[in-house]
Design an enzyme around this catalytic site. Sequence first.
Site, PDB file in Angstrom:
ATOM      1  N   SER A  60       0.773  -1.239  -0.027  1.00  0.00           N
ATOM      2  CA  SER A  60      -0.115   0.108   0.071  1.00  0.00           C
ATOM      3  C   SER A  60       0.781   1.235  -0.076  1.00  0.00           C
ATOM      4  CB  SER A  60      -1.047  -0.058   1.197  1.00  0.00           C
ATOM      5  OG  SER A  60      -1.703  -1.235   1.347  1.00  0.00           O
ATOM      6  N   GLY A  65      -0.985   5.380  -8.297  1.00  0.00           N
ATOM      7  CA  GLY A  65      -2.108   5.992  -9.095  1.00  0.00           C
ATOM      8  C   GLY A  65      -2.902   6.783  -8.102  1.00  0.00           C
ATOM      9  N   GLY A  66      -3.459   6.140  -7.009  1.00  0.00           N
ATOM     10  CA  GLY A  66      -4.623   6.397  -6.206  1.00  0.00           C
ATOM     11  C   GLY A  66      -5.498   5.696  -5.813  1.00  0.00           C
ATOM     12  N   GLU A 131      -7.673   6.431 -15.466  1.00  0.00           N
ATOM     13  CA  GLU A 131      -6.997   5.330 -15.692  1.00  0.00           C
ATOM     14  C   GLU A 131      -7.485   4.258 -16.641  1.00  0.00           C
ATOM     15  OE1 GLU A 131      -5.154   3.807 -12.042  1.00  0.00           O
ATOM     16  OE2 GLU A 131      -4.207   5.553 -11.780  1.00  0.00           O
ATOM     17  N   HIS A 251       1.806  -5.562 -14.186  1.00  0.00           N
ATOM     18  CA  HIS A 251       1.973  -4.447 -14.594  1.00  0.00           C
ATOM     19  C   HIS A 251       2.659  -4.232 -15.683  1.00  0.00           C
ATOM     20  CE1 HIS A 251       1.995   0.156 -14.356  1.00  0.00           C
ATOM     21  NE2 HIS A 251       1.059  -0.018 -13.622  1.00  0.00           N
ATOM     22  N   ARG A 297      -4.963  -3.566 -18.773  1.00  0.00           N
ATOM     23  CA  ARG A 297      -3.750  -3.930 -18.458  1.00  0.00           C
ATOM     24  C   ARG A 297      -2.950  -5.279 -18.996  1.00  0.00           C
ATOM     25  NH1 ARG A 297      -2.911  -1.957 -11.917  1.00  0.00           N
ATOM     26  NH2 ARG A 297      -2.664   0.176 -12.340  1.00  0.00           N
ATOM     27  N   HIS A 356       2.342  -7.564 -10.279  1.00  0.00           N
ATOM     28  CA  HIS A 356       1.853  -6.451  -9.492  1.00  0.00           C
ATOM     29  C   HIS A 356       0.507  -6.806  -8.653  1.00  0.00           C
ATOM     30  CE1 HIS A 356       1.277  -2.195  -9.000  1.00  0.00           C
ATOM     31  NE2 HIS A 356       0.051  -2.157  -9.419  1.00  0.00           N
ATOM     32  N   ARG A 391      -7.981  -6.939 -12.415  1.00  0.00           N
ATOM     33  CA  ARG A 391      -8.346  -5.887 -11.600  1.00  0.00           C
ATOM     34  C   ARG A 391      -8.366  -4.378 -12.395  1.00  0.00           C
ATOM     35  NH1 ARG A 391      -5.364  -2.161  -8.618  1.00  0.00           N
ATOM     36  NH2 ARG A 391      -3.423  -2.716  -9.746  1.00  0.00           N
TER      37      ARG A 391
END
Length: 552
Positions: A60, A65-66, A131, A251, A297, A356, A391
């Site tokens: 975390s 990115g957020g 994103e 990723h 992704r 990732h 995801r």
Amino acid sequence: MVLGTEKKGATSFAAFEAQPGSGDIVIIGAGLAGLFTALKLAPLPVTVIAAAPLGEGASSMWAQGGIAAAVGEGDSTDKHAADTIEAGGGIVDTAVAKIVAHEGPDRIRDLLTYGVPFDRDLEGHYILSKEAAHSEKRVVRVSGDRAGAAIMQALIAAVRATPSIRVLEGYEADDLISSNGRVEGVRLIRAEPLGGGSFVFVPASAVVLATGGVGALFALTTNPSYAKGEAIAMAARAGAVIADPEFVQFHPTAIDAGIDPAPLATEALRGEGAILVNSDGHRFMLDIDPRGELAPRDIVARTVHNELLAGRSVYLDCRESIGAHFEAEFPTVWSHCQRAGIDPTKELIPVAPAEHYHMGGIATDVRGRTSLVGLWAVGEVASTGLHGANRLASNSLLEAVVFGARVAADIRSGLQGIRIGHIVEPRRVSPPLPVDMAIRDKLMSELRNVMTTYVGVERSAKGLRTALLRLKELEAVSEDDTVLANMILTARLIAMAALFRRESRGGHYRVDYPETNPALAQRTFMTIDDLEMVEPIATPPPLEIAPAACHP
């Protein structure tokens, strides 16, 4: 092993009744999921087990990115849920997607109360970014790419200031202790250099696993070294149902500079217009998908992987889109580039796919309950059904806080009347068997090579059977090393589920089954017993891969 929903308790999760006086609520893991859950449980007595000093061992902390939430004008929680379902490759639990999206804005407000300084404009509106696979700008950020670090720093301060939360740093969970069909505590190990060198038992009225992902099982990863996937193995040994372990997200833009773990070049860079080019200077993503660099992704990672296999290096070009604003807008990536000797305002950033995020994990229901009485899971270690096969970007931090609150509420409802204050102390139970760290490092390196080579971005039946045989051989020589044994068991669960899913879907891509099979649009549920369902090939090919590379 079953693709579907009726699997050994996978939809009939364990009931929970309080056992007054049996111990604290014990949370294993001190990332966002663990700390948020602990705060939501206050003032009930909670002991948080942290492998490293708070903030140093959590994925975390590195999130750039957020956190995704429908808090912008023109957006809605229904749109967010729809994007999540669309990105998940046909196996997202739609009820879970709606719950997470609808509760997201409230959890953002919770984070604000804990002091998280989300980026805002002069009028107080959130500054949002877009994103991949999001239909709206909905990623809430802090200082551009510092969301993870800022959120963690705020929560660490809140935890330190909460008297009901005790943190035991420098301990790692080694095993779950069960009796009479329920989890009653955890066995910890404290390394000799930290003043331990013995096993410690902590009894618990409830155990929450919040240990993160499986990145350290792969040769190239963006995860911290503590992300070994051990909790999945511990839960599986105790009899828990594991869900969707085959779905691993790579990723596409880890900075390929020989650093382990690999620094991440956040997807937000591509959201701001950065492009991918190969060593010929060609912008290749537009040849594959009209969305280009903002395709899902799995598509981007696989395309980058194939460019590397073809002998062409891949770079992220931020010079025109971000240029002189790079350091101010993306300070974390800027520091990573400086560490690697790269000036992204003038130079291309070499990138490669890296493990990732793990969409699979310990199966839970909407309250975070596992199939074992007394055990919950939250965050990346859990498989709630939110992510499906792939995801949606920035949904992981959101899932952690939404389910952290839900786990806390569920435990609280069963622990009414439990006394306030810590009622147990760790007690030593036995010395651990000595571990030769040189041998562990060697075997761990081979494990990571096996997973990257055969269970990585692209997979095949032959490769997966080879991996299963290699892992079985490693398991035979690591029985006295519980850390390594747990890592190998989790790796076997991932490889076995990947072998049985004879199709390509989301983060799982089979070169021998490249198409998605509509008949297999179902989740995987399995237990440790399923590992003996198939015999791997008798003679695997020689293993050839450099530990820190993913291309020739």
